[in-house]
Design an enzyme around this catalytic site. Structure first.
Site, PDB file in Angstrom:
ATOM      1  N   TYR A   1       0.821  -1.198   0.000  1.00 44.63           N
ATOM      2  CA  TYR A   1       0.000   0.000   0.000  1.00 44.63           C
ATOM      3  C   TYR A   1       0.852   1.243   0.000  1.00 44.63           C
ATOM      4  O   TYR A   1       2.074   1.182   0.189  1.00 44.63           O
ATOM      5  CB  TYR A   1      -0.947   0.000   1.199  1.00 44.63           C
ATOM      6  CG  TYR A   1      -0.302   0.304   2.533  1.00 44.63           C
ATOM      7  CD1 TYR A   1       0.490  -0.644   3.178  1.00 44.63           C
ATOM      8  CD2 TYR A   1      -0.457   1.539   3.147  1.00 44.63           C
ATOM      9  CE1 TYR A   1       1.093  -0.361   4.397  1.00 44.63           C
ATOM     10  CE2 TYR A   1       0.138   1.829   4.363  1.00 44.63           C
ATOM     11  CZ  TYR A   1       0.914   0.875   4.982  1.00 44.63           C
ATOM     12  OH  TYR A   1       1.517   1.163   6.182  1.00 44.63           O
TER      13      TYR A   1
ATOM     14  N   ARG B   1       8.478   4.046  -4.477  1.00 41.70           N
ATOM     15  CA  ARG B   1       8.422   3.057  -3.403  1.00 41.70           C
ATOM     16  C   ARG B   1       7.372   1.992  -3.692  1.00 41.70           C
ATOM     17  O   ARG B   1       7.589   0.800  -3.432  1.00 41.70           O
ATOM     18  CB  ARG B   1       8.123   3.741  -2.061  1.00 41.70           C
ATOM     19  CG  ARG B   1       8.116   2.753  -0.897  1.00 41.70           C
ATOM     20  CD  ARG B   1       8.015   3.431   0.438  1.00 41.70           C
ATOM     21  NE  ARG B   1       6.754   4.149   0.582  1.00 41.70           N
ATOM     22  CZ  ARG B   1       6.482   4.974   1.587  1.00 41.70           C
ATOM     23  NH1 ARG B   1       7.363   5.173   2.552  1.00 41.70           N
ATOM     24  NH2 ARG B   1       5.314   5.590   1.656  1.00 41.70           N
TER      25      ARG B   1
ATOM     26  N   ARG C   1      -7.997 -20.221  -2.056  1.00 43.32           N
ATOM     27  CA  ARG C   1      -6.965 -20.041  -1.035  1.00 43.32           C
ATOM     28  C   ARG C   1      -5.873 -21.110  -1.113  1.00 43.32           C
ATOM     29  O   ARG C   1      -6.151 -22.312  -1.048  1.00 43.32           O
ATOM     30  CB  ARG C   1      -7.600 -20.063   0.363  1.00 43.32           C
ATOM     31  CG  ARG C   1      -6.622 -19.661   1.447  1.00 43.32           C
ATOM     32  CD  ARG C   1      -7.248 -19.631   2.832  1.00 43.32           C
ATOM     33  NE  ARG C   1      -6.276 -19.167   3.811  1.00 43.32           N
ATOM     34  CZ  ARG C   1      -5.279 -19.925   4.276  1.00 43.32           C
ATOM     35  NH1 ARG C   1      -5.159 -21.181   3.891  1.00 43.32           N
ATOM     36  NH2 ARG C   1      -4.408 -19.419   5.136  1.00 43.32           N
TER      37      ARG C   1
ATOM     38  N   HIS D   1      -1.352 -21.134  -0.217  1.00 41.36           N
ATOM     39  CA  HIS D   1      -0.160 -20.311   0.016  1.00 41.36           C
ATOM     40  C   HIS D   1       0.582 -20.041  -1.302  1.00 41.36           C
ATOM     41  O   HIS D   1       1.074 -18.944  -1.537  1.00 41.36           O
ATOM     42  CB  HIS D   1       0.785 -20.985   1.009  1.00 41.36           C
ATOM     43  CG  HIS D   1       0.327 -20.873   2.434  1.00 41.36           C
ATOM     44  ND1 HIS D   1      -0.844 -21.417   2.880  1.00 41.36           N
ATOM     45  CD2 HIS D   1       0.891 -20.253   3.496  1.00 41.36           C
ATOM     46  CE1 HIS D   1      -0.995 -21.157   4.167  1.00 41.36           C
ATOM     47  NE2 HIS D   1       0.056 -20.443   4.562  1.00 41.36           N
TER      48      HIS D   1
ATOM     49  N   LYS E   1       6.386  -2.034   1.840  1.00 40.59           N
ATOM     50  CA  LYS E   1       5.228  -1.414   2.512  1.00 40.59           C
ATOM     51  C   LYS E   1       4.055  -2.384   2.441  1.00 40.59           C
ATOM     52  O   LYS E   1       3.104  -2.216   1.670  1.00 40.59           O
ATOM     53  CB  LYS E   1       4.909  -0.038   1.908  1.00 40.59           C
ATOM     54  CG  LYS E   1       4.110   0.850   2.861  1.00 40.59           C
ATOM     55  CD  LYS E   1       4.178   2.291   2.455  1.00 40.59           C
ATOM     56  CE  LYS E   1       3.182   3.184   3.181  1.00 40.59           C
ATOM     57  NZ  LYS E   1       3.298   3.212   4.632  1.00 40.59           N
TER      58      LYS E   1
ATOM     59  N   GLU F   1      12.752   2.157  13.976  1.00 35.11           N
ATOM     60  CA  GLU F   1      11.822   3.214  13.563  1.00 35.11           C
ATOM     61  C   GLU F   1      10.641   3.144  14.525  1.00 35.11           C
ATOM     62  O   GLU F   1      10.778   2.633  15.638  1.00 35.11           O
ATOM     63  CB  GLU F   1      11.407   3.023  12.097  1.00 35.11           C
ATOM     64  CG  GLU F   1      10.800   1.666  11.810  1.00 35.11           C
ATOM     65  CD  GLU F   1      10.307   1.515  10.374  1.00 35.11           C
ATOM     66  OE1 GLU F   1      10.018   2.518   9.718  1.00 35.11           O
ATOM     67  OE2 GLU F   1      10.180   0.352   9.925  1.00 35.11           O
TER      68      GLU F   1
ATOM     69  N   LEU G   1      11.145   0.852   7.094  1.00 34.92           N
ATOM     70  CA  LEU G   1      10.499   1.336   5.880  1.00 34.92           C
ATOM     71  C   LEU G   1      11.160   2.673   5.523  1.00 34.92           C
ATOM     72  O   LEU G   1      11.248   3.561   6.384  1.00 34.92           O
ATOM     73  CB  LEU G   1       9.001   1.553   6.106  1.00 34.92           C
ATOM     74  CG  LEU G   1       8.291   2.054   4.836  1.00 34.92           C
ATOM     75  CD1 LEU G   1       8.106   0.910   3.850  1.00 34.92           C
ATOM     76  CD2 LEU G   1       6.971   2.711   5.157  1.00 34.92           C
TER      77      LEU G   1
END
Ligand SMILES: Cc1ncc(COP(=O)(O)O)c(C=O)c1O
Length: 298
Positions: free
Chosen positions: A33, A52, A100, A102, A147, A180, A205
Site C-alpha cells: 500500500y 516506493r 486459497r 499459500h 510497505k 523506527e 520502511l
C-alpha cells in the site's frame, strides 16, 4: 461510512465497494500500500511514493496494475469525487483473488482499491509542544522495507503506545538500536549535535517524509548521519522527533517517561518542521499549525 472509494476500475459508495472474499490481500495480507497527500489537487511527493510502490510490488512479484500516469489520474479522480481539495489517500494493491493456497498463481489480476479523506494534519498541540513515545521490542519480520499491508505488529505497537498515553512506539532490536516507529521514522539530534536516523535497510520502511526531511536538513547545512542510535543515546540526545506522511515532523519530548533534553522541542526540529511545511504547502496560506516561539531561535 460516507464517501466514494475506487475498486478495480469502479468508483462506488464505500458501502458498495467490495472485493472478492478470496482476495489474497484479505486472506494472506498478500499486498502492499501507499498513503499519499494530495495538496491543491496535486500529489505531494508523488514520484517518491510511486517509486516506493514499484519497489514494494517488485519485492512481492506483482505487476503494477496500471501506469503511474493512470494511477495518478485515478487518485485525483477519487479525491475529486469525494469533493476534497487537500486529501490523504490510501492506495492498496493486492495479488488479487484466487482459491486459497499459500502458493500464488501467476495469472491473477491484481486488485487495486483506494479511499480518500480530508487531509490528515498533525494535532496542533502535539505539533507545537511535542509528544511522548514508549519503546518496545521490534517484533516485525525482516523485510520492513516492503510497505506490506501485513501490519499486525505495527497495530499492536501503536495501540500499546496509546494505552500508555503516548503518541508512538519506538521499536528496538536486541542491542537497543531504535529501528523506527510503528508508523513513522525515528530521529535524534545526538550529544554531538548530529541528526541521526537508522540507515535504509530491510529493518525499516524508507519513509517518503524521511527522504524529504534528510534532503531538507542537508540543504540547511545541518550535520546528518544515516547511522542507527540506541536507547542509551536518547538519554544524552539534544532533540528527538519522528516523521511520516500524516505526522509530518513531530517533536518527541519524552521517551519512556524521561524528558529528552529539557523536555521541549528543539531548534533543529523546529527548522525542519518549517522546512517541511514549506516543501508541502509552498507559500500557501497558513496551514493552521504553528511551531512554538522557540522556532524563531532556531
Ligand atoms: C513502519 C513505518 N515507517 C515509516 C513510515 C513513514 O513513511 P512515510 O514518510 O512514507 O509516510 C510509515 C508510514 O506509514 C510506516 O508505516
Amino acid at each position: 461510512m460516507a464517501g466514494i472509494a475506487y475498486v478495480n476500475g469502479r468508483y462506488l459508495p464505500k458501502a458498495q465497494a467490495t472485493v472478492n472474499i478470496e482476495d489474497r490481500g484479505n486472506q494472506f495480507a498478500d499486498g502492499v500500500y501507499e498513503v499519499l497527500k494530495v495538496i491543491d489537487g496535486r500529489l505531494s511527493d508523488g514520484d517518491r511514493h510511486f517509486a516506493r510502490l514499484h519497489r514494494s510490488l517488485a519485492a512481492i512479484e506483482v505487476d503494477p496494475p496500471m501506469t503511474d500516469r493512470a494511477l495518478e489520474q485515478v487518485i485525483l479522480e477519487t479525491v475529486r469525487r469525494n469533493r476534497l481539495e487537500d486529501a490523504t489517500v490510501y492506495v492498496q494493491i493486492s495479488r488479487g483473488a484466487a482459491p486459497r493456497d499459500h502458493l500464488f498463481p501467476r495469472d491473477t489480476l491484481p486488485s487495486i482499491m483506494m479511499t480518500a479523506r480530508r487531509l490528515k494534519r498533525p494535532d496542533p498541540k502535539a505539533y507545537a509542544d511535542g509528544v511522548g513515545v514508549v519503546t518496545a521490542p521490534d517484533l516485525r519480520w525482516l523485510r520492513c522495507e516492503i510497505k506490506s499491508v501485513s501490519l499486525l505488529a505495527n497495530v499492536l505497537a501503536k495501540q500499546a503506545a496509546a494505552e500508555d498515553g503516548c503518541y508512538e512506539t519506538w521499536l528496538t532490536r536486541d542491542d537497543g538500536v531504535v529501528t523506527e516507529c510503528s508508523a513513522s521514522n525515528a530521529y535524534i539530534v545526538d550529544a554531538s549535535g548530529v541528526l541521526r536516523t537508522h540507515p535504509l535497510s530491510s529493518l525499516i520502511l524508507g519513509g517518503v517524509t524521511r527522504s524529504v526531511v534528510l534532503e531538507l536538513a542537508r540543504a540547511e547545512g545541518l550535520p546528518v548521519e544515516e547511522r542507527a542510535f540506541t536507547t542509551a543515546e536518547v538519554d544524552t540526545a539534544h532533540e528527538a522527533f519522528l516523521t511520516s506522511t500524516s505526522s509530518w515532523v513531530m517533536p518527541v519530548v519524552r521517551v519512556d517517561g524521561r524528558a529528552v533534553a529539557d523536555g521541549t522541542p528543539g531548534p533543529v526540529t523546529r527548522r525542519l518542521q518549517q522546512a517541511y511545511q514549506a516543501h508541502v504547502f509552498g507559500n500557501r496560506a497558513p496551514t493552521g499549525l504553528s511551531v512554538a516561539a522557540s522556532a524563531a531561535a532556531g
